[in-house]
Design a protein around this motif. Structure first.
Motif, mmCIF file in Angstrom:
data_model
loop_
_atom_site.group_PDB
_atom_site.id
_atom_site.type_symbol
_atom_site.label_atom_id
_atom_site.label_comp_id
_atom_site.label_asym_id
_atom_site.label_seq_id
_atom_site.Cartn_x
_atom_site.Cartn_y
_atom_site.Cartn_z
ATOM 1 N N ALA A 18 0.814 -1.221 0.000
ATOM 2 C CA ALA A 18 0.000 0.000 0.000
ATOM 3 C C ALA A 18 0.849 1.274 0.000
ATOM 4 C CB ALA A 18 -0.922 0.006 1.219
ATOM 5 N N LEU A 19 2.157 1.119 0.119
ATOM 6 C CA LEU A 19 3.077 2.264 0.198
ATOM 7 C C LEU A 19 2.721 3.189 1.361
ATOM 8 C CD1 LEU A 19 3.493 3.082 -3.590
ATOM 9 C CD2 LEU A 19 5.054 1.784 -2.127
ATOM 10 N N VAL A 20 2.457 2.588 2.508
ATOM 11 C CA VAL A 20 2.201 3.340 3.734
ATOM 12 C C VAL A 20 3.086 2.765 4.835
ATOM 13 C CG1 VAL A 20 -0.184 3.918 3.163
ATOM 14 C CG2 VAL A 20 0.292 1.873 4.495
ATOM 15 N N GLY A 21 3.249 3.533 5.872
ATOM 16 C CA GLY A 21 4.000 3.076 7.032
ATOM 17 C C GLY A 21 3.283 3.529 8.281
ATOM 18 N N ASP A 22 3.877 3.199 9.415
ATOM 19 C CA ASP A 22 3.293 3.669 10.664
ATOM 20 C C ASP A 22 4.396 4.209 11.554
ATOM 21 O OD1 ASP A 22 3.741 1.462 13.065
ATOM 22 O OD2 ASP A 22 3.732 0.540 11.085
ATOM 23 N N TRP A 23 3.986 5.058 12.454
ATOM 24 C CA TRP A 23 4.933 5.646 13.395
ATOM 25 C C TRP A 23 4.237 5.903 14.713
ATOM 26 C CZ3 TRP A 23 3.459 10.469 15.077
ATOM 27 C CH2 TRP A 23 2.558 11.167 14.287
ATOM 28 N N GLU A 24 5.050 6.037 15.738
ATOM 29 C CA GLU A 24 4.562 6.344 17.076
ATOM 30 C C GLU A 24 5.459 7.446 17.636
ATOM 31 O OE1 GLU A 24 4.415 3.930 21.248
ATOM 32 O OE2 GLU A 24 3.803 2.862 19.432
ATOM 33 N N MET A 25 4.851 8.408 18.293
ATOM 34 C CA MET A 25 5.615 9.544 18.816
ATOM 35 C C MET A 25 5.633 9.533 20.333
ATOM 36 S SD MET A 25 4.851 13.548 18.145
ATOM 37 C CE MET A 25 6.025 14.789 18.574
ATOM 38 N N ASP A 26 6.823 9.721 20.904
ATOM 39 C CA ASP A 26 6.969 9.928 22.341
ATOM 40 C C ASP A 26 6.724 11.412 22.575
ATOM 41 O OD1 ASP A 26 8.056 10.686 24.867
ATOM 42 O OD2 ASP A 26 9.355 8.918 24.861
ATOM 43 N N VAL A 27 5.591 11.754 23.177
ATOM 44 C CA VAL A 27 5.217 13.165 23.304
ATOM 45 C C VAL A 27 6.140 13.938 24.232
ATOM 46 C CG1 VAL A 27 2.810 12.839 22.672
ATOM 47 C CG2 VAL A 27 3.465 12.698 25.074
ATOM 48 N N VAL A 28 6.852 13.269 25.099
ATOM 49 C CA VAL A 28 7.777 13.957 26.005
ATOM 50 C C VAL A 28 9.054 14.356 25.268
ATOM 51 C CG1 VAL A 28 9.155 13.743 28.108
ATOM 52 C CG2 VAL A 28 6.834 12.808 28.038
ATOM 53 N N SER A 29 9.649 13.411 24.548
ATOM 54 C CA SER A 29 10.928 13.685 23.886
ATOM 55 C C SER A 29 10.765 14.150 22.437
ATOM 56 C CB SER A 29 11.802 12.427 23.894
ATOM 57 O OG SER A 29 11.255 11.434 23.039
ATOM 58 N N GLY A 30 9.610 13.873 21.846
ATOM 59 C CA GLY A 30 9.415 14.204 20.436
ATOM 60 C C GLY A 30 9.996 13.161 19.493
ATOM 61 N N ALA A 31 10.560 12.090 20.046
ATOM 62 C CA ALA A 31 11.156 11.038 19.217
ATOM 63 C C ALA A 31 10.059 10.243 18.520
ATOM 64 C CB ALA A 31 11.999 10.108 20.078
ATOM 65 N N LEU A 32 10.369 9.845 17.296
ATOM 66 C CA LEU A 32 9.438 9.040 16.516
ATOM 67 C C LEU A 32 10.015 7.643 16.335
ATOM 68 C CD1 LEU A 32 8.508 11.526 13.650
ATOM 69 C CD2 LEU A 32 7.135 10.927 15.621
#
Length: 79
Positions: A18-32
């Motif tokens: 599908a040419l998609v990916g997923d990500w998750e963000m750490d709202v404290v550090s901003g790291a993905l």
């Protein structure tokens, strides 16, 4: 554990097709934390780019940057 591995493999294959990916963000550090497919989409090898809310904007189409920035800012308010 095999069922979890099989499910993960199906997700990876579905994202690739599908040419998609997923990500998750750490709202404290901003790291993905991004799936392999996200790196594939941006044309980089996994681990070659520090994925955070600032750096990822360089890979976003200019027409979409404000939308993404607004979402990141909203996430940052959750802290």
């Amino acid at each position: 554990m095999t069922q979890l591995t099989d499910t993960h493999q199906r997700l990876v294959e579905a994202q690739r097709l599908a040419l998609v990916g997923d990500w998750e963000m750490d709202v404290v550090s901003g790291a993905l934390s991004c799936s392999d497919q996200v790196y594939e989409i941006i044309g980089r090898s996994m681990g070659t780019v520090e994925m955070n809310s600032e750096n990822v904007l360089t890979f976003i189409h200019p027409d979409d940057k404000n939308i993404v920035k607004n979402h990141f800012n909203a996430l940052a308010q959750i802290k």
